[in-house]
Design a protein around this motif. Structure first.
Motif, PDB file in Angstrom:
ATOM      1  N   ASN A 242      36.502  34.464  32.214  1.00  0.00           N
ATOM      2  CA  ASN A 242      37.654  33.561  32.229  1.00  0.00           C
ATOM      3  C   ASN A 242      38.359  33.502  30.887  1.00  0.00           C
ATOM      4  O   ASN A 242      39.036  32.526  30.568  1.00  0.00           O
ATOM      5  CB  ASN A 242      37.213  32.154  32.654  1.00  0.00           C
ATOM      6  CG  ASN A 242      36.723  32.119  34.087  1.00  0.00           C
ATOM      7  OD1 ASN A 242      37.294  32.766  34.958  1.00  0.00           O
ATOM      8  ND2 ASN A 242      35.659  31.373  34.338  1.00  0.00           N
TER       9      ASN A 242
ATOM     10  N   ASN B 288      39.275  38.675  48.637  1.00  0.00           N
ATOM     11  CA  ASN B 288      38.683  39.090  47.371  1.00  0.00           C
ATOM     12  C   ASN B 288      38.497  40.596  47.230  1.00  0.00           C
ATOM     13  O   ASN B 288      37.925  41.041  46.243  1.00  0.00           O
ATOM     14  CB  ASN B 288      37.328  38.400  47.165  1.00  0.00           C
ATOM     15  CG  ASN B 288      37.470  36.908  46.991  1.00  0.00           C
ATOM     16  OD1 ASN B 288      38.427  36.437  46.386  1.00  0.00           O
ATOM     17  ND2 ASN B 288      36.543  36.148  47.538  1.00  0.00           N
TER      18      ASN B 288
ATOM     19  N   GLU C 216      45.143  45.019  38.904  1.00  0.00           N
ATOM     20  CA  GLU C 216      45.928  43.779  38.936  1.00  0.00           C
ATOM     21  C   GLU C 216      46.508  43.479  37.562  1.00  0.00           C
ATOM     22  O   GLU C 216      45.803  43.544  36.542  1.00  0.00           O
ATOM     23  CB  GLU C 216      45.048  42.616  39.406  1.00  0.00           C
ATOM     24  CG  GLU C 216      45.802  41.299  39.552  1.00  0.00           C
ATOM     25  CD  GLU C 216      45.055  40.278  40.399  1.00  0.00           C
ATOM     26  OE1 GLU C 216      44.826  40.578  41.594  1.00  0.00           O
ATOM     27  OE2 GLU C 216      44.680  39.220  39.869  1.00  0.00           O
TER      28      GLU C 216
ATOM     29  N   ARG D 141      48.276  40.464  35.453  1.00  0.00           N
ATOM     30  CA  ARG D 141      48.409  39.011  35.466  1.00  0.00           C
ATOM     31  C   ARG D 141      49.278  38.558  34.294  1.00  0.00           C
ATOM     32  O   ARG D 141      49.238  39.155  33.217  1.00  0.00           O
ATOM     33  CB  ARG D 141      47.034  38.344  35.371  1.00  0.00           C
ATOM     34  CG  ARG D 141      46.116  38.685  36.541  1.00  0.00           C
ATOM     35  CD  ARG D 141      44.687  38.191  36.319  1.00  0.00           C
ATOM     36  NE  ARG D 141      43.819  38.590  37.421  1.00  0.00           N
ATOM     37  CZ  ARG D 141      42.496  38.505  37.401  1.00  0.00           C
ATOM     38  NH1 ARG D 141      41.880  38.022  36.323  1.00  0.00           N
ATOM     39  NH2 ARG D 141      41.772  38.888  38.441  1.00  0.00           N
TER      40      ARG D 141
ATOM     41  N   LYS E 147      50.832  30.830  37.000  1.00  0.00           N
ATOM     42  CA  LYS E 147      50.658  32.231  36.625  1.00  0.00           C
ATOM     43  C   LYS E 147      50.995  33.123  37.806  1.00  0.00           C
ATOM     44  O   LYS E 147      50.956  32.695  38.960  1.00  0.00           O
ATOM     45  CB  LYS E 147      49.216  32.492  36.164  1.00  0.00           C
ATOM     46  CG  LYS E 147      48.802  31.669  34.954  1.00  0.00           C
ATOM     47  CD  LYS E 147      47.368  31.960  34.554  1.00  0.00           C
ATOM     48  CE  LYS E 147      46.948  31.130  33.359  1.00  0.00           C
ATOM     49  NZ  LYS E 147      45.543  31.400  32.955  1.00  0.00           N
TER      50      LYS E 147
ATOM     51  N   ALA F 238      50.742  37.330  39.545  1.00  0.00           N
ATOM     52  CA  ALA F 238      49.937  38.550  39.590  1.00  0.00           C
ATOM     53  C   ALA F 238      50.612  39.564  40.506  1.00  0.00           C
ATOM     54  O   ALA F 238      51.212  39.204  41.524  1.00  0.00           O
ATOM     55  CB  ALA F 238      48.525  38.253  40.089  1.00  0.00           C
TER      56      ALA F 238
ATOM     57  N   ARG G 101      49.106  31.878  40.886  1.00  0.00           N
ATOM     58  CA  ARG G 101      47.882  31.160  40.562  1.00  0.00           C
ATOM     59  C   ARG G 101      48.256  29.822  39.935  1.00  0.00           C
ATOM     60  O   ARG G 101      49.010  29.787  38.943  1.00  0.00           O
ATOM     61  CB  ARG G 101      47.011  31.936  39.570  1.00  0.00           C
ATOM     62  CG  ARG G 101      46.273  33.122  40.205  1.00  0.00           C
ATOM     63  CD  ARG G 101      47.120  34.391  40.157  1.00  0.00           C
ATOM     64  NE  ARG G 101      46.362  35.556  40.564  1.00  0.00           N
ATOM     65  CZ  ARG G 101      46.310  36.010  41.809  1.00  0.00           C
ATOM     66  NH1 ARG G 101      46.964  35.388  42.769  1.00  0.00           N
ATOM     67  NH2 ARG G 101      45.616  37.093  42.095  1.00  0.00           N
TER      68      ARG G 101
ATOM     69  N   ASP H 212      46.853  27.015  37.894  1.00  0.00           N
ATOM     70  CA  ASP H 212      45.707  26.773  37.035  1.00  0.00           C
ATOM     71  C   ASP H 212      45.635  25.291  36.668  1.00  0.00           C
ATOM     72  O   ASP H 212      46.470  24.778  35.923  1.00  0.00           O
ATOM     73  CB  ASP H 212      45.822  27.620  35.772  1.00  0.00           C
ATOM     74  CG  ASP H 212      44.558  27.595  34.929  1.00  0.00           C
ATOM     75  OD1 ASP H 212      43.695  26.748  35.204  1.00  0.00           O
ATOM     76  OD2 ASP H 212      44.443  28.416  34.003  1.00  0.00           O
TER      77      ASP H 212
ATOM     78  N   ILE I  57      41.184  27.002  39.844  1.00  0.00           N
ATOM     79  CA  ILE I  57      42.432  27.732  40.077  1.00  0.00           C
ATOM     80  C   ILE I  57      42.656  27.848  41.577  1.00  0.00           C
ATOM     81  O   ILE I  57      41.774  28.304  42.314  1.00  0.00           O
ATOM     82  CB  ILE I  57      42.383  29.131  39.434  1.00  0.00           C
ATOM     83  CG1 ILE I  57      42.289  29.014  37.909  1.00  0.00           C
ATOM     84  CG2 ILE I  57      43.617  29.952  39.819  1.00  0.00           C
ATOM     85  CD1 ILE I  57      42.135  30.345  37.204  1.00  0.00           C
TER      86      ILE I  57
ATOM     87  N   ARG J  24      44.801  29.742  44.443  1.00  0.00           N
ATOM     88  CA  ARG J  24      45.448  31.055  44.482  1.00  0.00           C
ATOM     89  C   ARG J  24      46.165  31.270  45.803  1.00  0.00           C
ATOM     90  O   ARG J  24      45.662  30.919  46.869  1.00  0.00           O
ATOM     91  CB  ARG J  24      44.370  32.124  44.267  1.00  0.00           C
ATOM     92  CG  ARG J  24      44.825  33.555  44.447  1.00  0.00           C
ATOM     93  CD  ARG J  24      43.791  34.515  43.867  1.00  0.00           C
ATOM     94  NE  ARG J  24      42.453  34.241  44.355  1.00  0.00           N
ATOM     95  CZ  ARG J  24      41.909  34.826  45.424  1.00  0.00           C
ATOM     96  NH1 ARG J  24      42.604  35.713  46.119  1.00  0.00           N
ATOM     97  NH2 ARG J  24      40.681  34.539  45.798  1.00  0.00           N
TER      98      ARG J  24
ATOM     99  N   ASP K 145      48.210  34.592  47.612  1.00  0.00           N
ATOM    100  CA  ASP K 145      48.577  36.007  47.530  1.00  0.00           C
ATOM    101  C   ASP K 145      49.273  36.454  48.807  1.00  0.00           C
ATOM    102  O   ASP K 145      48.870  36.063  49.912  1.00  0.00           O
ATOM    103  CB  ASP K 145      47.333  36.890  47.326  1.00  0.00           C
ATOM    104  CG  ASP K 145      46.746  36.761  45.939  1.00  0.00           C
ATOM    105  OD1 ASP K 145      47.524  36.579  44.995  1.00  0.00           O
ATOM    106  OD2 ASP K 145      45.512  36.839  45.806  1.00  0.00           O
TER     107      ASP K 145
ATOM    108  N   LEU L  85      39.835  33.049  40.922  1.00  0.00           N
ATOM    109  CA  LEU L  85      40.419  34.381  40.859  1.00  0.00           C
ATOM    110  C   LEU L  85      39.665  35.332  41.791  1.00  0.00           C
ATOM    111  O   LEU L  85      38.471  35.141  42.051  1.00  0.00           O
ATOM    112  CB  LEU L  85      40.374  34.908  39.427  1.00  0.00           C
ATOM    113  CG  LEU L  85      41.213  34.117  38.415  1.00  0.00           C
ATOM    114  CD1 LEU L  85      40.958  34.617  36.996  1.00  0.00           C
ATOM    115  CD2 LEU L  85      42.705  34.211  38.748  1.00  0.00           C
TER     116      LEU L  85
END
Length: 763
Positions: free
Chosen positions: A498, A594, A639, A641, A654, A656, A696, A698, A703, A705, A707, A761
């Motif tokens: 992290n 994931n 990826e 970021r 954030k 990605a 993301r 944070d 976090i 997420r 996608d 993440l």
């Protein structure tokens, strides 16, 4: 519209927005660092951060985004002086910096121009230390820690680093009363020769001929109640000649705390042992507050000793956490309910008992004939009892230098139901040890894991599978089998996951099962079942070996928390001996939030297998949710970021952008999965590729997420037809001939895009 997006739309007539910042004639080694000395209020805003502020903060409240960087000549002058001071500290003792401001249409450009002058280097280094013991300690250790060497660049930051390093050395060697202020530097620069002579001066305490050292004496440990009060009757125990234990909570055994107090009676005071004690007691996860020990100097001036006191506030013994998720995808919807009950310190030795329940239900609204019916259910209940030490039949030292070791006793029961297909029951019991060898190296060993699985196939589904020659699925999901296995995991640099920086993360996992059972069955010459496999206790057992690697490369790319990560995650499982196929739970699966995010979990592969091989719609509907599995997997991810906004409704926002690739494959060609075998000459042809982007949110402590992933290359098709996103881009959000044909042959809509919501993440 242009006016409403203007960055200067809320400025007064006499104000200007800083939009450009330039630094000239500064050594490349220091140019990026020098820019940080420009006042924060005079640095150009991130465009998104500023737009968020201007859009949502109508009344001037700075809750979202960041306020505009309005030009301030006083702050510009302050920044100029700071840059100049920074350059002089880096060895450019004659450095001068000028500033220039240009304004156009309420937008300001700041330019700082440096005249660095010559670089001064170190000619000689001397020391003046009155205490002979301190002088010896300094001279022995200086070659190891010092950044200041003859011939090197004069740098006051390096001098500050040396001061702090030697301060820590003193604190590790009993010098409790030593302060940084005792260390000073005298330096004389000869401007014409561009050299500097440095002298390190370490003063003695006022009125004393030397610095005193101290040893640890008695330690008082006080545990308050969970409200933080130390009142009422306490459990008071004199543990040994050092420790006195006072517990107002009546919940702890002294050994649970004293085991992780690394300051021992008679040892020299050591600041590292002090920090280690505080860190390990905090990691036990049963205390709310563990401050640094308080030291009391005893009046004996000859035998200088320190009594210490550690005051601890425990967490509430019991807690309960409820979690819920709602799932929706292409007419399928459902929910996932979870509950975790935690009992801390159940046996008064800082143990943690967790009881977890999870219930997942999926409905299918896409099929009008059975709309609203339950397609599958998954119920899990498990208990983990975690001890903060290694429990073994032989003595094991306290492995607490880099982290608290754990012994975990685990037991879980899973009940799974899939409509019209199968009911499965799994019962797993295991013993696991984990410990930290160094700050970078972690080990997890499960010497024994016993797993029992039982499945019952729906009679119609079984008949259908038999007619399709899908014997592997019948074998996997419809039989009773168990195994006893051992597992080991090694991780490198897990403590950096992290953080921003350049590092390589590695996780290696091996799992071997059934060998002991095989030996016992051979010695006892037990019976074989109808499939020719030996049995114990009336059931066949599984024998296999499995290995997996997770290798990641993290690269920090500079400002705005830009980071690039490349991950490769291969694995293989091989049945042997008493098994010709891995048990259901030991196979590999692809898809999900994931790994390859453009596919739903367990729907990808194996290889180029295509569900269109099912001959009729009835069969396709019945086997729609059948998991796709393989004994081999290769998953890869790349990826990028980056940070978008510092303050977006209380979170750091954030972004990605990613590419996922890979699949699962069968070891051998089977009638169950035509085209599913792993072959090197068809590796690329059978590899899936997904692309996407995500956000993301944070919140520091976790976090959230989101996608959006798109299928770029789908291996179930052939040739150029695999590049589905390119060839059928016009049907991305519309229905056309491709989607219609797919629905006719698969009884479901082809989805180019998959949305994923997750916590944490992906890797």
């Amino acid at each position: 519209m242009v006016s409403s997006c203007s960055l200067t739309r809320r400025l007064d007539d006499n104000q200007a927005l800083v939009r450009k910042l330039k630094l000239q004639n500064v050594d490349k080694e220091f140019s990026e660092q020098a820019l940080t000395y420009v006042d924060r209020q005079q640095q150009p805003n991130n465009w998104i951060n500023l737009q968020l502020y201007l859009t949502f903060n109508k009344k001037g409240k700075n809750n979202i985004g960041e306020p505009p960087s309005i030009l301030d000549s006083n702050l510009v002058e302050y920044s100029r002086m700071q840059i100049e001071h920074f350059l002089r500290n880096k060895g450019y003792l004659k450095a001068r910096v000028s500033s220039d401001i240009q304004i156009r249409k309420k937008k300001a450009k700041l330019t700082f121009t440096a005249d660095e002058g010559p670089l001064f280097r170190i000619r000689s280094i001397q020391d003046s230390i009155g205490d002979s013991n301190v002088r010896l300690l300094y001279r022995i250790n200086r070659p190891r820690f010092s950044h200041v060497q003859p011939g090197g660049r004069f740098d006051t930051d390096s001098l500050a680093y040396d001061r702090d390093e030697f301060y820590q050395i003193m604190k590790r060697n009993g010098y409790y009363d030593f302060y940084r202020q005792y260390i000073n530097y005298n330096y004389d620069s000869t401007f014409n020769n561009k050299v500097v002579d440095i002298k390190t001066v370490i003063d003695n305490p006022d009125g004393k001929a030397h610095h005193p050292t101290y040893k640890i004496n008695n330690t008082l440990i006080t545990i308050s109640n969970s409200a933080g009060r130390s009142t009422g009757k306490a459990d008071t125990i004199q543990v040994d000649s050092q420790f006195r234990f006072v517990d107002y909570s009546h919940k702890f055994h002294p050994e649970s705390v004293t085991r992780y107090v690394f300051q021992r009676k008679g040892d020299l005071y050591n600041i590292d042992q002090q920090s280690l004690t505080t860190s390990r007691l905090s990691e036990l996860n049963v205390f709310r507050n563990v401050p640094n020990p308080v030291y009391i100097k005893l009046p004996d001036s000859v035998n200088r000793k320190l009594d210490s006191r550690i005051d601890i506030i425990p967490l509430k013994r019991m807690s309960d956490r409820v979690e819920a998720e709602f799932l929706f995808n292409s007419g399928r919807y459902g929910y996932n309910l979870g509950n975790t009950f935690t009992d801390r310190n159940i046996f008064k030795r800082a143990e943690v008992l967790q009881i977890k329940l999870n219930w997942s239900v999926l409905f299918d609204n896409a099929n009008t004939a059975t709309a609203g019916s339950i397609e599958n259910q998954d119920f899990k209940i498990g208990a983990n009892l975690v001890y903060p030490r290694i429990i073994a039949p032989f003595n094991v030292p306290t492995l607490g230098k880099y982290g608290v070791p754990h012994t975990t006793f685990s037991s879980s029961l899973q009940l799974f139901y899939q409509k019209g297909l199968v009911e499965r029951r799994s019962f797993i019991n295991s013993l696991t040890y984990d410990w930290v060898e160094t700050a970078r190296k972690q080990h997890t060993l499960t010497p024994i894991s016993i797993e029992f699985s039982n499945g019952t196939i729906d009679p119609i589904a079984k008949s259908t599978l038999l007619s399709q020659n899908r014997y592997s699925y019948i074998y996997l999901i419809g039989r009773t089998v168990y195994t006893a296995s051992s597992q080991y995991t090694f991780q490198l640099n897990a403590n950096k996951l992290n953080t921003l920086g350049n590092f390589t993360y590695f996780r290696g996992f091996i799992d071997v099962g059934g060998n002991t059972l095989s030996l016992i069955s051979k010695v006892l010459n037990t019976k074989r079942d109808t499939a020719g496999q030996r049995t114990l206790f009336g059931y066949a057992f599984a024998q296999y070996a499995k290995a997996e690697v997770d290798l990641r490369f993290y690269r920090y790319l500079g400002g705005n928390e830009r980071q690039f990560i490349f991950r490769i995650n291969p694995g293989i499982g091989i049945p042997y001996g008493n098994s010709n196929q891995l048990i259901f739970e030991k196979n590999y699966y692809a898809g999900g939030a994931n790994d390859i995010r453009a596919w739903l979990p367990r729907t990808l592969g194996p290889g180029q297998f295509n569900r269109a091989v099912y001959p009729d719609s009835t069969t396709r509907n019945r086997l729609k949710y059948l998991d796709q599995f393989g004994e081999i997997k290769i998953i890869g991810n790349a990826e990028y970021r980056y940070k978008l906004a510092d303050n977006f409704f209380g979170t750091k926002l954030k972004g990605a952008t990613f590419v996922d690739f890979g699949n699962v494959w069968r070891l051998h060609e089977t009638s169950d999965n035509p085209g599913g075998q792993f072959r090197f000459d068809k590796l690329f042809q059978s590899t899936a590729i997904g692309i996407g982007t995500g956000l993301r949110f944070d919140l520091s402590y976790f976090i959230f997420r989101f996608d959006a992933a798109f299928k770029l290359k789908d291996p179930q098709f052939s040739g150029a037809d695999q590049w589905v996103l390119i060839k059928h881009f016009d049907e991305l959000f519309h229905t056309g001939s491709f989607k219609n044909t797919y629905e006719d042959s698969h009884n479901e809509t082809y989805r180019f895009m998959q949305l994923n919501f997750g916590i944490g993440l992906p890797f």
